[in-house]
Design an enzyme around this catalytic site. Sequence first.
Site, PDB file in Angstrom:
ATOM      1  N   ARG A  72      16.980  -1.613 -21.221  1.00 21.20           N
ATOM      2  CA  ARG A  72      15.686  -2.052 -21.753  1.00 21.20           C
ATOM      3  C   ARG A  72      14.737  -0.875 -21.542  1.00 21.20           C
ATOM      4  O   ARG A  72      14.811  -0.199 -20.524  1.00 21.20           O
ATOM      5  CB  ARG A  72      15.236  -3.333 -21.059  1.00 21.20           C
ATOM      6  CG  ARG A  72      16.218  -4.489 -21.376  1.00 21.20           C
ATOM      7  CD  ARG A  72      15.614  -5.872 -21.181  1.00 21.20           C
ATOM      8  NE  ARG A  72      16.433  -6.884 -21.837  1.00 21.20           N
ATOM      9  CZ  ARG A  72      17.389  -7.606 -21.216  1.00 21.20           C
ATOM     10  NH1 ARG A  72      17.625  -7.431 -19.939  1.00 21.20           N
ATOM     11  NH2 ARG A  72      18.093  -8.498 -21.881  1.00 21.20           N
ATOM     12  N   ASP A 103      16.193  -9.480 -31.015  1.00 21.13           N
ATOM     13  CA  ASP A 103      14.960  -9.298 -31.803  1.00 21.13           C
ATOM     14  C   ASP A 103      14.042  -8.224 -31.227  1.00 21.13           C
ATOM     15  O   ASP A 103      13.344  -7.537 -31.971  1.00 21.13           O
ATOM     16  CB  ASP A 103      14.217 -10.623 -32.006  1.00 21.13           C
ATOM     17  CG  ASP A 103      13.943 -11.359 -30.709  1.00 21.13           C
ATOM     18  OD1 ASP A 103      14.430 -10.915 -29.643  1.00 21.13           O
ATOM     19  OD2 ASP A 103      13.231 -12.376 -30.754  1.00 21.13           O
ATOM     20  N   ASP A 127      22.585 -15.237 -26.960  1.00 22.98           N
ATOM     21  CA  ASP A 127      21.644 -16.358 -27.037  1.00 22.98           C
ATOM     22  C   ASP A 127      21.678 -17.131 -28.361  1.00 22.98           C
ATOM     23  O   ASP A 127      21.227 -18.270 -28.419  1.00 22.98           O
ATOM     24  CB  ASP A 127      20.207 -15.870 -26.797  1.00 22.98           C
ATOM     25  CG  ASP A 127      20.028 -15.253 -25.414  1.00 22.98           C
ATOM     26  OD1 ASP A 127      20.843 -15.552 -24.523  1.00 22.98           O
ATOM     27  OD2 ASP A 127      19.079 -14.469 -25.239  1.00 22.98           O
ATOM     28  N   ASP A 129      19.734 -16.758 -30.807  1.00 20.88           N
ATOM     29  CA  ASP A 129      18.336 -17.165 -30.989  1.00 20.88           C
ATOM     30  C   ASP A 129      17.675 -16.529 -32.205  1.00 20.88           C
ATOM     31  O   ASP A 129      16.450 -16.530 -32.307  1.00 20.88           O
ATOM     32  CB  ASP A 129      17.525 -16.833 -29.712  1.00 20.88           C
ATOM     33  CG  ASP A 129      17.597 -15.351 -29.352  1.00 20.88           C
ATOM     34  OD1 ASP A 129      18.392 -14.610 -29.966  1.00 20.88           O
ATOM     35  OD2 ASP A 129      16.852 -14.934 -28.454  1.00 20.88           O
TER      36      ASP A 129
END
Length: 319
Positions: A72, A103, A127, A129
Site C-alpha cells: 500500500r 478499487d 472481497d 466488492d
Amino acid sequence: MKKIAVLTSGGDAPGMNAAIRAVVRYGLDMGMEVMGVERGLQGLIDDLFVPMNMRSVSDIIHRGGTILKTARCPEFKTQEGQQKAIENLRARGVEGLIVIGGDGSFMGAKAMTDKGFPSIGIPGTIDNDLAYTDYTLGFDTACNTILDAINKIRDTMSSHERVSIIEVMGRNCGDLALYTGLCGGAEVIIVPEHKLTIDQIVKTLGGGMEHGKTSGIIVLAEGAGHADDLKAELSARTDMVVKSTRLGHVQRGGSPSCRDRYLGTCFGVHAVKLLKQGIGNRIVGIKNHKFYDMDIVEGCAMKKHFDNELYETALIVGK
Ligand code: ADP
Ligand code: F6P
C-alpha cells in the site's frame, strides 16, 4: 504499444500470479516487451522494474500471493508520487501499465491515465466488492478456504454441542460471509448490508434448538462486527457454550482455485489486448460469463448490489 508493465497492488489475492503469467506470455506473444514492477505502485516510484520473459512466470500458476510482491503506497495519492512514477516508466520506454488490485489501486491507474499514461485495471481482491464485475480474482479461492475452516469447526461444534462464531474478511462487503454461510450451512449470517440485532440472533439460534439442533454456526463479516464482542453478548444472553474464531489472513493465501486461475488468465489476456490497441482508462471484468471492460470512473462509481434474495434463502435453508 511495444512495451508494457504489470504490477500487483493492495491486498494480495490468489490468482494474481495466473494474471501476471498471462500478461507476460500473451504480451510477449503479441510482440511486446513486458516489465514486472515489484511492490505495487510503490515500485513505480522506487523504480523497481524487472524485465520478464517466458520463463520468469514458470511454475507460478498454482501459487497464492503474488511473485511481484504488493504494497500500500500513500505517496501514490500525491501529484509528486504519480509524476515520479510516470518519469520512471517513460525512462524505461514503457508505454502502458496493467494494475492488478482493488478499487484503491484502480484510482492509481486512473490518475496515471489522467496524466497521459494509459493504464488498465484487473480486479484482484478476495472481497468481491467491485460492482462492475460479477467476480474479483481471489474470491472463489477465499470462499473455499473459509468453507474448509467452517467444515472443520462444524465437526467439533457438533461433537461438543456448542455454537461457533466465525469472523471472515471482506471489508464493507458481505459477499464472503454470504456465500460461505450459505454453503457452510450456517444458521446465522451477519453482513454489513443486513446488520442483525442480538435479539434476532438469539431468536434464530433458539428456533434451531427448539427443532432439535444441538450446535450452531454463525458466519460474521468483519464489516458487521467482531467475533469476540458477539461471543460476549451471546454468552451473557443465553446458556449456550459459544466459541469464536477470527480466520484472518489464512483466508487470503493458498493455491488458487480452478476458477481463479481461469479468471486471472482471461483478465490478463483481455488487458493486454486493450493496451496493444493503445486503449487505457479501462477496468476488465466478467458479467454474465462474458469478459468485458469499462471506463474506470464509471466502473468504480457503480454501487455494489448485495444479493438479498440469496441472503433470505441462506437463512431459510440454514434453519
Ligand atoms: P485495494 O486496491 O485493494 O482497494 P487500497 O485501497 O489499499 O487497496 O489501495 C491500494 C493503493 O492504491 C494505495 O496504497 C494507493 O497507493 C493507491 N490509491 C488508493 N487510492 C488512490 C487515489 N485516490 N489516487 C491514487 N492512488 C490511490
Ligand atoms: O481487501 C482485502 C482484505 O483482506 C480485506 O478483506 C481486509 O479487511 C484487509 O484486506 C486486511 O488488510 P491487511 O492485510 O493490510 O491487514
